[in-house]
Design an enzyme around this catalytic site. Sequence first.
Site, PDB file in Angstrom:
ATOM      1  CE  LYS A  87      -4.511   0.265   2.142  1.00  0.00           C
ATOM      2  NZ  LYS A  87      -5.156   0.453   3.441  1.00  0.00           N
TER       3      LYS A  87
HETATM    4  C1  E4P Z   1      -8.467   0.686   3.579  1.00  0.00           C
HETATM    5  O1  E4P Z   1      -7.677   0.408   2.724  1.00  0.00           O
HETATM    6  C2  E4P Z   1      -8.450   1.975   4.281  1.00  0.00           C
HETATM    7  O2  E4P Z   1      -7.244   2.172   4.928  1.00  0.00           O
HETATM    8  C3  E4P Z   1      -9.598   2.071   5.234  1.00  0.00           C
HETATM    9  O3  E4P Z   1     -10.749   1.572   4.604  1.00  0.00           O
HETATM   10  C4  E4P Z   1      -9.814   3.471   5.768  1.00  0.00           C
HETATM   11  O4  E4P Z   1     -11.026   3.489   6.481  1.00  0.00           O
HETATM   12  P1  E4P Z   1     -11.415   4.688   7.483  1.00  0.00           P
HETATM   13  O5  E4P Z   1     -11.734   5.889   6.656  1.00  0.00           O
HETATM   14  O6  E4P Z   1     -12.621   4.155   8.213  1.00  0.00           O
HETATM   15  O7  E4P Z   1     -10.232   4.893   8.372  1.00  0.00           O
END
Ligand code: E4P
Length: 220
Positions: A87
Amino acid sequence: MKFFIDTANLAEIREAHSLGLVDGVTTNPSLCSKVGVCDPEGFRRLICEICELVQGPVSAEVIATEAEAMAQEARNLAAIHRHVVIKIPMTAAGLKATRLLAAEGIKVNVTLIFQPVQALLAAKAGAAYVSPFIGRLDDINQRGMELVEQILTIYDNYGFDTEVIVASIRHPLHVLEAAMAGADVATIPYAVLMRLINHPLTDIGLAKFLADWQKNRPSP
Ligand code: E4P
């Protein structure tokens, strides 16, 4: 549509996996910190354990912010397990790192996407996945799902095979809308995943079936 679970909590991943609902996992530094993992060695062990369990793509996020450092951190993470996906945040350095890693055959999930052209740039850099954060857009009164629809149209227009992971999901309706839009993946928090299973009429119907069965049973 593939279901990823958006958590670093092993107990949640195990339970969702046992229900057959986990095609992959997404983590981020906040989710890892939430389960008490914020050191490189603990992170490596956690990612390895998740990969072994799910046998599908597991997103592990880099902490570095400069392109070369991101790429080096990514190579180390990718060496943990064949299912690791890196990521990388949507920044200029992130795009450079994505290009380098894609050329080396390392899969990248470009994260923190908030407008459609960011997703176009990520796809052009060779990203395997992009993560538009719909809940955080909804939070500031912008329709998050519109972003997903725009990205899907752009990718369709130009034949990109980058997969769209709908992220920052807050409730079951987000999952329904992601499926209706034709998104490749929804990454879903454990609590939301569990809420997808239930409906009050299912519970009422089951209680009635069982009660009727008891009512007309011959007495022993
Ligand atoms: C996933 O890849 C993201 O990091 C995650 O869905 C972020 O979610 P949030 O906005 O609830 O922190």
